[in-house]
Design a protein around this motif. Structure first.
Motif, PDB file in Angstrom:
ATOM      1  N   GLU A   6      46.635  -5.619  74.688  1.00 38.97           N
ATOM      2  CA  GLU A   6      45.457  -5.169  73.948  1.00 38.97           C
ATOM      3  C   GLU A   6      45.896  -4.220  72.840  1.00 38.97           C
ATOM      4  OE1 GLU A   6      41.415  -2.466  74.658  1.00 38.97           O
ATOM      5  OE2 GLU A   6      42.788  -2.886  76.316  1.00 38.97           O
ATOM      6  N   PRO A   7      45.435  -4.445  71.593  1.00 35.74           N
ATOM      7  CA  PRO A   7      45.816  -3.532  70.505  1.00 35.74           C
ATOM      8  C   PRO A   7      45.368  -2.103  70.810  1.00 35.74           C
ATOM      9  CG  PRO A   7      44.789  -5.519  69.620  1.00 35.74           C
ATOM     10  CD  PRO A   7      44.587  -5.559  71.105  1.00 35.74           C
ATOM     11  N   HIS A   8      46.273  -1.182  70.666  1.00 36.58           N
ATOM     12  CA  HIS A   8      45.972   0.240  70.888  1.00 36.58           C
ATOM     13  C   HIS A   8      46.744   1.032  69.841  1.00 36.58           C
ATOM     14  CE1 HIS A   8      46.136   3.974  73.767  1.00 36.58           C
ATOM     15  NE2 HIS A   8      45.440   4.202  72.662  1.00 36.58           N
ATOM     16  N   VAL A   9      46.021   1.680  68.947  1.00 39.60           N
ATOM     17  CA  VAL A   9      46.617   2.386  67.818  1.00 39.60           C
ATOM     18  C   VAL A   9      46.647   3.882  68.104  1.00 39.60           C
ATOM     19  CG1 VAL A   9      46.507   2.804  65.332  1.00 39.60           C
ATOM     20  CG2 VAL A   9      45.632   0.650  66.282  1.00 39.60           C
ATOM     21  N   LEU A  10      47.805   4.492  67.892  1.00 36.02           N
ATOM     22  CA  LEU A  10      47.916   5.947  67.931  1.00 36.02           C
ATOM     23  C   LEU A  10      47.935   6.458  66.500  1.00 36.02           C
ATOM     24  CD1 LEU A  10      48.575   8.461  69.920  1.00 36.02           C
ATOM     25  CD2 LEU A  10      50.810   8.305  68.817  1.00 36.02           C
ATOM     26  N   VAL A  11      47.008   7.352  66.163  1.00 34.78           N
ATOM     27  CA  VAL A  11      46.948   7.945  64.825  1.00 34.78           C
ATOM     28  C   VAL A  11      47.439   9.389  64.929  1.00 34.78           C
ATOM     29  CG1 VAL A  11      45.462   8.576  62.893  1.00 34.78           C
ATOM     30  CG2 VAL A  11      45.039   6.447  64.147  1.00 34.78           C
ATOM     31  N   LEU A  12      48.517   9.693  64.186  1.00 35.94           N
ATOM     32  CA  LEU A  12      49.180  10.993  64.286  1.00 35.94           C
ATOM     33  C   LEU A  12      49.138  11.713  62.941  1.00 35.94           C
ATOM     34  CD1 LEU A  12      50.978  12.884  66.104  1.00 35.94           C
ATOM     35  CD2 LEU A  12      52.951  11.717  65.057  1.00 35.94           C
ATOM     36  N   LEU A  97      55.289  14.445  71.935  1.00 34.89           N
ATOM     37  CA  LEU A  97      54.801  13.119  71.538  1.00 34.89           C
ATOM     38  C   LEU A  97      55.459  12.033  72.388  1.00 34.89           C
ATOM     39  CD1 LEU A  97      53.318  11.154  69.645  1.00 34.89           C
ATOM     40  CD2 LEU A  97      55.269  11.352  68.074  1.00 34.89           C
ATOM     41  N   ARG A  98      56.767  12.141  72.559  1.00 34.75           N
ATOM     42  CA  ARG A  98      57.478  11.154  73.384  1.00 34.75           C
ATOM     43  C   ARG A  98      56.917  11.149  74.807  1.00 34.75           C
ATOM     44  NH1 ARG A  98      61.934  13.291  72.950  1.00 34.75           N
ATOM     45  NH2 ARG A  98      62.826  12.146  71.174  1.00 34.75           N
ATOM     46  N   GLU A  99      56.704  12.327  75.365  1.00 33.52           N
ATOM     47  CA  GLU A  99      56.161  12.435  76.719  1.00 33.52           C
ATOM     48  C   GLU A  99      54.766  11.827  76.803  1.00 33.52           C
ATOM     49  OE1 GLU A  99      55.446  13.248  80.660  1.00 33.52           O
ATOM     50  OE2 GLU A  99      57.358  13.217  79.560  1.00 33.52           O
ATOM     51  N   PHE A 100      53.956  12.076  75.778  1.00 29.61           N
ATOM     52  CA  PHE A 100      52.594  11.517  75.759  1.00 29.61           C
ATOM     53  C   PHE A 100      52.626   9.994  75.766  1.00 29.61           C
ATOM     54  CE2 PHE A 100      48.828   9.898  73.613  1.00 29.61           C
ATOM     55  CZ  PHE A 100      47.787  10.590  74.227  1.00 29.61           C
ATOM     56  N   LEU A 101      53.497   9.421  74.964  1.00 32.89           N
ATOM     57  CA  LEU A 101      53.530   7.967  74.828  1.00 32.89           C
ATOM     58  C   LEU A 101      54.101   7.263  76.050  1.00 32.89           C
ATOM     59  CD1 LEU A 101      54.511   7.481  71.080  1.00 32.89           C
ATOM     60  CD2 LEU A 101      52.331   6.968  72.164  1.00 32.89           C
ATOM     61  N   VAL A 102      55.014   7.901  76.767  1.00 36.38           N
ATOM     62  CA  VAL A 102      55.601   7.228  77.935  1.00 36.38           C
ATOM     63  C   VAL A 102      54.826   7.529  79.216  1.00 36.38           C
ATOM     64  CG1 VAL A 102      57.901   7.237  76.930  1.00 36.38           C
ATOM     65  CG2 VAL A 102      57.220   9.115  78.439  1.00 36.38           C
ATOM     66  N   ALA A 106      48.718   7.598  77.594  1.00 39.10           N
ATOM     67  CA  ALA A 106      48.532   6.595  76.550  1.00 39.10           C
ATOM     68  C   ALA A 106      48.251   5.232  77.162  1.00 39.10           C
ATOM     69  CB  ALA A 106      49.752   6.538  75.650  1.00 39.10           C
ATOM     70  N   GLU A 107      47.231   5.144  77.961  1.00 38.23           N
ATOM     71  CA  GLU A 107      46.847   3.871  78.566  1.00 38.23           C
ATOM     72  C   GLU A 107      45.619   3.301  77.853  1.00 38.23           C
ATOM     73  OE1 GLU A 107      48.092   1.914  80.788  1.00 38.23           O
ATOM     74  OE2 GLU A 107      49.813   3.146  81.282  1.00 38.23           O
ATOM     75  N   PRO A 108      45.606   1.983  77.562  1.00 37.26           N
ATOM     76  CA  PRO A 108      46.725   1.055  77.716  1.00 37.26           C
ATOM     77  C   PRO A 108      47.859   1.435  76.773  1.00 37.26           C
ATOM     78  CG  PRO A 108      44.999   0.052  76.391  1.00 37.26           C
ATOM     79  CD  PRO A 108      44.438   1.344  76.890  1.00 37.26           C
ATOM     80  N   PRO A 109      49.057   0.881  76.975  1.00 42.24           N
ATOM     81  CA  PRO A 109      50.201   1.260  76.148  1.00 42.24           C
ATOM     82  C   PRO A 109      49.917   1.089  74.651  1.00 42.24           C
ATOM     83  CG  PRO A 109      50.908  -0.061  78.007  1.00 42.24           C
ATOM     84  CD  PRO A 109      49.414  -0.106  78.009  1.00 42.24           C
ATOM     85  N   VAL A 110      50.401   2.020  73.879  1.00 45.29           N
ATOM     86  CA  VAL A 110      50.222   1.977  72.428  1.00 45.29           C
ATOM     87  C   VAL A 110      51.016   0.811  71.850  1.00 45.29           C
ATOM     88  CG1 VAL A 110      50.829   3.188  70.282  1.00 45.29           C
ATOM     89  CG2 VAL A 110      49.698   4.424  72.148  1.00 45.29           C
ATOM     90  N   THR A 111      50.371   0.050  70.966  1.00 45.22           N
ATOM     91  CA  THR A 111      51.028  -1.102  70.334  1.00 45.22           C
ATOM     92  C   THR A 111      51.346  -0.857  68.863  1.00 45.22           C
ATOM     93  OG1 THR A 111      48.885  -2.116  69.804  1.00 45.22           O
ATOM     94  CG2 THR A 111      49.917  -2.733  71.907  1.00 45.22           C
ATOM     95  N   CYS A 112      50.823   0.239  68.300  1.00 43.88           N
ATOM     96  CA  CYS A 112      51.067   0.545  66.895  1.00 43.88           C
ATOM     97  C   CYS A 112      50.855   2.043  66.680  1.00 43.88           C
ATOM     98  CB  CYS A 112      50.122  -0.265  66.000  1.00 43.88           C
ATOM     99  SG  CYS A 112      50.234   0.123  64.242  1.00 43.88           S
ATOM    100  N   VAL A 113      51.756   2.674  65.947  1.00 42.41           N
ATOM    101  CA  VAL A 113      51.622   4.085  65.588  1.00 42.41           C
ATOM    102  C   VAL A 113      51.360   4.185  64.088  1.00 42.41           C
ATOM    103  CG1 VAL A 113      52.816   6.306  65.388  1.00 42.41           C
ATOM    104  CG2 VAL A 113      53.099   4.908  67.455  1.00 42.41           C
ATOM    105  N   ILE A 114      50.291   4.889  63.714  1.00 44.63           N
ATOM    106  CA  ILE A 114      50.039   5.215  62.310  1.00 44.63           C
ATOM    107  C   ILE A 114      50.352   6.692  62.153  1.00 44.63           C
ATOM    108  CG2 ILE A 114      48.353   5.351  60.453  1.00 44.63           C
ATOM    109  CD1 ILE A 114      46.884   3.009  61.659  1.00 44.63           C
ATOM    110  N   ALA A 115      51.478   6.976  61.498  1.00 40.44           N
ATOM    111  CA  ALA A 115      51.965   8.344  61.387  1.00 40.44           C
ATOM    112  C   ALA A 115      51.774   8.871  59.975  1.00 40.44           C
ATOM    113  CB  ALA A 115      53.448   8.410  61.752  1.00 40.44           C
ATOM    114  N   ASP A 116      51.345  10.122  59.885  1.00 35.85           N
ATOM    115  CA  ASP A 116      51.271  10.802  58.599  1.00 35.85           C
ATOM    116  C   ASP A 116      52.620  10.710  57.897  1.00 35.85           C
ATOM    117  OD1 ASP A 116      51.348  13.098  56.654  1.00 35.85           O
ATOM    118  OD2 ASP A 116      49.379  13.515  57.501  1.00 35.85           O
TER     119      ASP A 116
END
Length: 473
Positions: A6-12, A97-102, A106-116
């Motif tokens: 499932e697409p899951h975007v993290l916006v940072l 950030l690494r701890e948050f993502l693993v 971050a459920e469901p797992p992040v499939t895309c990161v949009i980073a500043d």
């Protein structure tokens, strides 16, 4: 065969209001389009933003989460101590950030990161976890292209400047020949900038090229020449601005008159809207230098007398922390004096800027030329006087005055006589000429976010490609 994820975007976002605002607008738009989105603030800014308007996301698909920036709660996180924040981002915040993502956070797992674009830690961690990353630079295309050209300028001996003559013409920026003076380049080109800050921002710019795509809060008709140059660096560019206008057109806007603006970390004083109701049409000069810039007492008084002398009513956003290098008690006393309400002037800590600019009483905008403010002025059709201070603001102001011709450039000076003259030019002598250009540019911005507009179509393309990323990751 493994099921598509499932697409899951993290916006940072970078932890500052001018970055949070457009990225939260994007997060809301992606959620409204049916994508699952996590907007990841710092704890410090999460606490400031949650109690107000943005606490209710447009759908259950948008989650507002936070991690530590590694600094103590009482750290001011101000421009004067920005190096401490940048170092902490690279170390403590990257680990968080690494701890948050693993973790299960971050459920469901992040499939895309949009980073500043100055948060390359997002790209770093995404690469470690084999997750695609997209870079979102929150300032103008003209400034981003200039940043990418700075190493060439250094190699050619054009930077650093050999002397202190900032009025000397600057040549070599493709797409801007005959346009720039030295003082019009981004502030990192000036010798006063600390070398470690310069290296940080240049390293962040280079890191952006590791992303699989670039998002910009601009629109094609506004910056086509600069976008064509950036296309030689990025194979996939999504111009989806002005984001605040696109959010309104897409019915996920925040222009209700009852809530705080999206991404605002300041408490808005809505009494200024009542004051504006009592002013004549297009008579008021709106003054705001953004959420970070500070000014000296001398600069404050020059602006004050210049505005008073021009005889126009004015609304001035003057934050409690806006005075630089002064005794706190003395600063509070001075601000209290200036904030006494009178018929022709109103001073507030913070204002609902988009609503102010859209008000019929406002006829001019004295601004620091931050990119959000520049776009908000364009959308509202309000001509600008530009007094840039940092980062992209110097080059934005040059484009406002010399390329788009929608305002006047007052950089590096603020004596009362100049302030008075500039206001009179904007509101009277050059009003017709500038308003003609502004009407054209403002109409183009409106077209871009319409149903068939370039920004609307680019947002659709972005959503489609994020879905594809989720299916293949």
């Amino acid at each position: 065969m493994e099921e598509p994820r499932e697409p899951h975007v993290l916006v940072l976002p970078f932890p500052a209001q001018g970055h949070i605002k457009p990225m939260l607008c994007l997060a809301k738009l992606l959620a409204a389009a049916g994508l699952r989105v996590t907007f990841l603030n710092t704890h410090h800014n999460h606490r400031r933003i949650l109690p107000r308007g943005p606490s209710s996301p447009p759908s259950s698909l948008l989650r507002l989460e936070s991690i530590s920036d590694g600094l103590p709660d009482d750290h001011p996180r101000s421009l004067e101590r920005i190096e401490e924040l940048l170092l902490s981002i690279k170390t403590a915040m990257k680990a968080a950030l690494r701890e948050f993502l693993v973790s299960k956070s971050a459920e469901p797992p992040v499939t895309c990161v949009i980073a500043d674009g100055i948060m390359s830690i997002g790209i770093d961690v995404a690469e470690e976890l084999s997750v695609p990353a997209i870079s979102f630079r929150t300032f103008s295309a003209c400034c981003l292209w200039t940043y990418f050209c700075i190493p060439t300028f250094i190699h050619e001996g054009k930077l650093p400047f050999p002397d202190d003559d900032l009025d000397k013409e600057f040549h070599g920026l493709l797409g801007a020949e005959g346009l720039l003076r030295r003082r019009d380049l981004p502030s990192i080109c000036r010798s006063a900038i600390a070398i470690n800050l310069y290296r940080y921002f240049m390293d962040e710019t280079i890191a952006m090229t590791r992303a699989c795509a670039l998002i910009l809060n601009t629109f094609d008709a506004l910056e086509a020449p600069m976008l064509s140059h950036l296309a030689t660096i990025f194979t996939d560019i999504y111009t989806i601005g002005p984001l605040h206008a696109l959010a309104v057109k897409s019915h996920v806007g925040h222009f209700s008159g009852r809530s705080e603006s999206v991404g605002s970390l300041q408490m808005e004083d809505r009494s200024c809207m009542v004051w504006l109701n009592s002013q004549a049409s297009r008579s008021v000069v709106y003054v705001s230098f953004g959420s970070l810039v500070k000014i000296t007492v001398d600069q404050l008084m020059e602006f004050w007398h210049g505005l008073v002398n021009c005889g126009r009513p004015f609304l001035w956003v003057l934050r409690e922390d806006a005075i630089l290098g002064e005794n706190e008690e003395k600063a509070r006393s001075l601000l209290s004096e200036l904030k006494v309400v009178s018929e022709g002037r109103r001073v507030v800590d913070w204002a609902p800027q988009e609503e102010v600019l859209a008000h019929a009483a406002v006829g001019g905008f004295l601004t620091h030329s931050g990119w959000n403010s520049t776009l908000e002025g364009i959308v509202a059709g309000i001509p600008m006087i530009c007094w840039p201070r940092i980062a992209d603001q110097q080059i934005n102001s040059r484009w406002v005055s010399e390329v788009w011709k929608i305002g006047l450039d007052m950089k590096d000076t603020c004596d009362r006589s100049t302030v008075e003259t500039m206001v009179r030019l904007l509101m009277d002598d050059k009003k017709e000429e500038i308003m003609k250009s502004m009407a054209r540019i403002s109409a183009l911005s409106s077209d871009s976010v319409g149903p068939e507009g370039s920004s609307s179509k680019n947002l659709e393309r972005l959503v489609k490609n994020i879905r594809k990323i989720g299916q293949t990751s």
